[in-house]
Each structure stands twice: as C-alpha cells, then as structure tokens.
Design a protein around this motif. Sequence first.
Motif: not given
Length: 142
Positions: A53-54, A79-83, A119-120
């Motif tokens: 997710i940009p 935003c910066n979650n490793l997932e 975005i799945t």
Amino acid sequence: GENNTLWRGGGGDYRGIGWGKVKRLARNRDIVCQCCLKTKKIEKRNLAVHHWIPARFFDLLKENEIGSLVPHIEEENRCNNLENLICFCMSCHVKIEKTVDKLLIKNKISSLDDASNFITSDFKQYVIQQVKSSLFFPNYQI
C-alpha cells in the motif's frame, strides 16, 4: 514528476522516523528479491523495500497545536508494518511499482481504505506473477 502519467502528487521521500530500522528488518527477512531471487551480492546494491500500500496513502505527518508538521506515529506504524513491505531488486521494483500504479489507477483506488481493501494477498501474487512473466517473456505486456 508532474508530467508523468503515473504522478500522484509530491509527498516527498519521508517514510517515518522508524523507517531505517524497519527497512533493515524487511531486508533481513527477505534476503533475496521476492520476484526474481537475485541477491544483494548479485545486484551489487541493497534490495529495494517496497510498500504494497503506497506510502502516499498514509498521512505520515500531522499538524500539531502550533501548526508545525510532526510525525504521525500511528500512521507510520500502519505504513511501515512488515506485512506491508517486501523486498525486490531494483529492476523488479520498478516493474512492480509500475504494475501496482496502473492497477490502482485502472480501478480508481484513491484512498487508504480503498487501497487496503484492494491490495490483498491475491493481488500481491498476481502482480509478482505479472512481473515474473515479463522477465521470462520480454514481449509480454504488463
């Protein structure tokens, strides 16, 4: 820049105060390009860390009580979650970015909620497969 059809505004390169640490964690997890399997040694540079997710969909900065922009920690963490992060070599990263942007535009995805629903894991696999196909079949259109 603004004249590029993929331009979505100038959010800058700010990714959050914890970006350096999270980027290292992603690179330690994904030792090779998650598309073509190139390594840092083959690539002769660090792998690029991609946001599925940009980052432009997140409000990484917020205005405080005196009107100054300050980090928005909750948004940075989302935003910066490793997932939300994956590593690619630079060549694959450029193609992944182009493919994701085209699909977001085509499907009129313009908000964080829309992007989060669109975005799945299936979307991610589809995008990677499209780029892999272009690597092995150069005339294949993404």
